[in-house]
Design an enzyme around this catalytic site. Sequence first.
Site, PDB file in Angstrom:
ATOM      1  N   GLU A 197      10.623   0.014  10.108  1.00  0.00           N
ATOM      2  CA  GLU A 197      11.603   1.133   9.826  1.00  0.00           C
ATOM      3  C   GLU A 197      10.765   2.061  10.482  1.00  0.00           C
ATOM      4  O   GLU A 197      10.014   2.597   9.715  1.00  0.00           O
ATOM      5  CB  GLU A 197      11.933   1.172   8.533  1.00  0.00           C
ATOM      6  N   CYS A 242      13.567  10.020   8.344  1.00  0.00           N
ATOM      7  CA  CYS A 242      13.668   9.621   9.543  1.00  0.00           C
ATOM      8  C   CYS A 242      15.029   9.546  10.120  1.00  0.00           C
ATOM      9  O   CYS A 242      15.270   9.477  11.495  1.00  0.00           O
ATOM     10  CB  CYS A 242      13.160   8.164   9.455  1.00  0.00           C
ATOM     11  N   LYS A 266       0.856  -1.232  -0.141  1.00  0.00           N
ATOM     12  CA  LYS A 266      -0.088   0.004   0.034  1.00  0.00           C
ATOM     13  C   LYS A 266       0.813   1.165   0.082  1.00  0.00           C
ATOM     14  O   LYS A 266       1.619   1.407   0.940  1.00  0.00           O
ATOM     15  CB  LYS A 266      -0.879   0.216   1.141  1.00  0.00           C
ATOM     16  N   GLU A 275       9.728  13.548  17.428  1.00  0.00           N
ATOM     17  CA  GLU A 275       9.983  13.824  15.864  1.00  0.00           C
ATOM     18  C   GLU A 275       9.468  14.823  15.149  1.00  0.00           C
ATOM     19  O   GLU A 275       7.854  14.857  15.300  1.00  0.00           O
ATOM     20  CB  GLU A 275       9.879  12.424  15.415  1.00  0.00           C
TER      21      GLU A 275
HETATM   22  P1  NAD Z   1       2.453   7.227   9.061  1.00  0.00           P
HETATM   23  O1  NAD Z   1       2.902   6.173   9.959  1.00  0.00           O
HETATM   24  O2  NAD Z   1       1.609   8.196   9.329  1.00  0.00           O
HETATM   25  O3  NAD Z   1       2.170   6.430   7.770  1.00  0.00           O
HETATM   26  C1  NAD Z   1       2.898   5.441   6.888  1.00  0.00           C
HETATM   27  C2  NAD Z   1       1.925   4.641   6.243  1.00  0.00           C
HETATM   28  O4  NAD Z   1       0.975   3.711   6.994  1.00  0.00           O
HETATM   29  C3  NAD Z   1       1.165   5.096   5.178  1.00  0.00           C
HETATM   30  O5  NAD Z   1       1.037   4.512   4.160  1.00  0.00           O
HETATM   31  C4  NAD Z   1      -0.496   5.242   5.905  1.00  0.00           C
HETATM   32  O6  NAD Z   1      -1.525   5.354   5.215  1.00  0.00           O
HETATM   33  C5  NAD Z   1       0.041   4.075   6.697  1.00  0.00           C
HETATM   34  N1  NAD Z   1      -1.086   3.911   7.764  1.00  0.00           N
HETATM   35  C6  NAD Z   1      -1.456   4.890   8.525  1.00  0.00           C
HETATM   36  N2  NAD Z   1      -2.363   4.435   9.698  1.00  0.00           N
HETATM   37  C7  NAD Z   1      -2.563   3.247   9.426  1.00  0.00           C
HETATM   38  C8  NAD Z   1      -3.290   1.966   9.897  1.00  0.00           C
HETATM   39  N3  NAD Z   1      -4.131   2.165  10.881  1.00  0.00           N
HETATM   40  N4  NAD Z   1      -3.171   0.814   9.392  1.00  0.00           N
HETATM   41  C9  NAD Z   1      -2.389   0.512   8.619  1.00  0.00           C
HETATM   42  N5  NAD Z   1      -1.776   1.521   7.587  1.00  0.00           N
HETATM   43  C10 NAD Z   1      -1.604   2.927   8.169  1.00  0.00           C
HETATM   44  O7  NAD Z   1       3.906   7.715   8.500  1.00  0.00           O
HETATM   45  P2  NAD Z   1       4.014   9.041   7.558  1.00  0.00           P
HETATM   46  O8  NAD Z   1       3.740  10.406   8.150  1.00  0.00           O
HETATM   47  O9  NAD Z   1       3.663   8.557   6.110  1.00  0.00           O
HETATM   48  O10 NAD Z   1       5.775   9.102   7.478  1.00  0.00           O
HETATM   49  C11 NAD Z   1       6.573   9.636   8.259  1.00  0.00           C
HETATM   50  C12 NAD Z   1       7.133   8.664   9.316  1.00  0.00           C
HETATM   51  O11 NAD Z   1       7.909   7.415   8.433  1.00  0.00           O
HETATM   52  C13 NAD Z   1       7.997   9.286  10.264  1.00  0.00           C
HETATM   53  O12 NAD Z   1       7.862   8.920  11.631  1.00  0.00           O
HETATM   54  C14 NAD Z   1       9.547   8.865   9.848  1.00  0.00           C
HETATM   55  O13 NAD Z   1      10.479   8.849  10.599  1.00  0.00           O
HETATM   56  C15 NAD Z   1       9.087   7.446   9.261  1.00  0.00           C
HETATM   57  N6  NAD Z   1       9.924   6.847   8.257  1.00  0.00           N
HETATM   58  C16 NAD Z   1      10.782   5.863   8.910  1.00  0.00           C
HETATM   59  C17 NAD Z   1      11.769   5.234   7.772  1.00  0.00           C
HETATM   60  C18 NAD Z   1      12.790   4.290   8.223  1.00  0.00           C
HETATM   61  O14 NAD Z   1      13.733   3.920   7.315  1.00  0.00           O
HETATM   62  N7  NAD Z   1      13.028   4.108   9.521  1.00  0.00           N
HETATM   63  C19 NAD Z   1      11.928   6.016   6.664  1.00  0.00           C
HETATM   64  C20 NAD Z   1      11.176   6.859   6.223  1.00  0.00           C
HETATM   65  C21 NAD Z   1      10.153   7.414   7.132  1.00  0.00           C
END
Ligand code: NAD
Length: 499
Positions: free
Chosen positions: A260, A295, A186, A397
């Site tokens: 991650e 991140c 997704k 963050e």
């Molecule tokens: P998010 O967790 O809000 O969303 C990530 C994904 O999860 C999206 O596709 C979203 O639609 C989905 N999602 C949200 N709620 C969900 C649920 N209840 N069930 C299933 N899927 C769900 O994160 P974001 O705002 O898109 O991205 C930023 C975050 O990602 C930051 O915290 C960042 O640090 C982290 N990040 C981590 C890495 C890493 O390698 N560690 C890399 C990039 C981003």
Amino acid sequence: MLITTQAKPQANTLSSRGMLIDGQWSDSTSGARITIENPAKRLPIAEVPRGNAADVARAVAAAAKAQASWRKVQPRERGRALLKIAEALQARSEEIARTISLETGNALRTQARGEANITADIFLYFGGLGGELKGETIPLGEHVLSYTRREPLGVVGAVIPWNAPVMLAALKIAPALCAGNTMVMKAAEDAPLGVLLMAEICQEFLPPGVLNVLTGFGAECGGPLLNHPGIAKLSFTGSTEVGKIVMRAAAERIVPVSLELGGKSPSIVYPDADEDWAVDGIIAAMRFTRQSQSCTAGSRLFLHEDIFDSFLSKLEKKTTALKIGDPLDEKTDIGSIINNKQFTKVCKYIDEGLKRSDARLVFGGLPPRTGPLSEGYFTIPTVFADRSNDWRLAREEIFGPVLVAIRWNDEAEAIRMANDSHYGLAAYVWTHDIGTGLRTAHAIESGWVQVNQGLGQVPGMSYGGYKQSGIGREFSLEGMLDSFTQRKNVTVNLDIHHS
Ligand code: NAD
């Protein structure tokens, strides 16, 4: 098995794209769509299907069907498909980069081109690893043959964020498929276009159903994917908050999970590093040219007290020289924040910093309310100083260009503060003294420490988080083996005719 070229995309104009299910471009069963916005202009640029549980079920069924034959394709043959994808991605890298820039607001020159290039590189790297899915033999004696096989897990359910969408998608697709799994991914609701373009390129070289890409909202589309009984493994990149939901779903069905997650990474600068190269490194580590929506952003800057003011004045000079503006303009260094929600969140943190009488604004501040930058979700790099590691801006963050500078004079205290976080993703150490650099690197509780550089991940690294920054590794050969295969032991009695 011969890997054939599959369905050509149909409704895939920039203004209206479908989801990839079973090699076909498809609408959501509900017919509902999501509008994708260009955050630099606050204008709609495309529509994608608003996927739901019924679409998840279709995609998982397709991936399960494809899994039966994909797992039997010789590993090096699967690798060859990835190598062809790498070549095709490289050939279309400018188109991918422009799409990323348009939908994320990331600057084309400083960010999106690099992301498109590393995406091709990821497929190149994993494409060569098919032959490394080796097992072992176990020495149980002359009359027994005992060996292990690396088998795929089955259908992998993957959920990714928007901040480096195409690269993060590639990091799951390439190792999972190389290891013989199929996938339902997704994409993030804010940035699905680059991922769909990449999926279109992948599909040219894959049998239908091996890779399925859904678009939709988190709970509505991601939720059913996490909980679908046909998913054998969950691989998630995103916030720690949603990571906990993913882990709960994995626990419910006892499926393996890779996470991650977020970070609040420290940069520790020693007094001998009060020099321009270190300032450049801090700007890179803070990912200011990605609006710090990373991140691994080094968002807590621990400066030795002897260099505190001089280092900050160098940082101000260099950072304020960066050009903020239209992400597609070649002269632009810094683009826009992804959406209104993130923009508002970042502004709230800046506002809180401005209101604290015990914190000092070094440079930056709230974004302009008039002029060209007010047309998009543009923020400006902002640095606060004079408070310790214990306030909200130093603990949470922010995922925006807000850096907190913290004074230290004792190495043990600097390391204690650096480690005083529930995150542990990345860290940066700056010094000419290699002994000091390595001693500090070893003492920091983070999955990835860079000494004297602030670069991005490279395929092959064992990248991943400590503490609440995640579980598991995916970026490397051992990441592929650990995260996308399961080991079976086969033990054969060679002596049956004699017993
Ligand atoms: P998010 O967790 O809000 O969303 C990530 C994904 O999860 C999206 O596709 C979203 O639609 C989905 N999602 C949200 N709620 C969900 C649920 N209840 N069930 C299933 N899927 C769900 O994160 P974001 O705002 O898109 O991205 C930023 C975050 O990602 C930051 O915290 C960042 O640090 C982290 N990040 C981590 C890495 C890493 O390698 N560690 C890399 C990039 C981003």
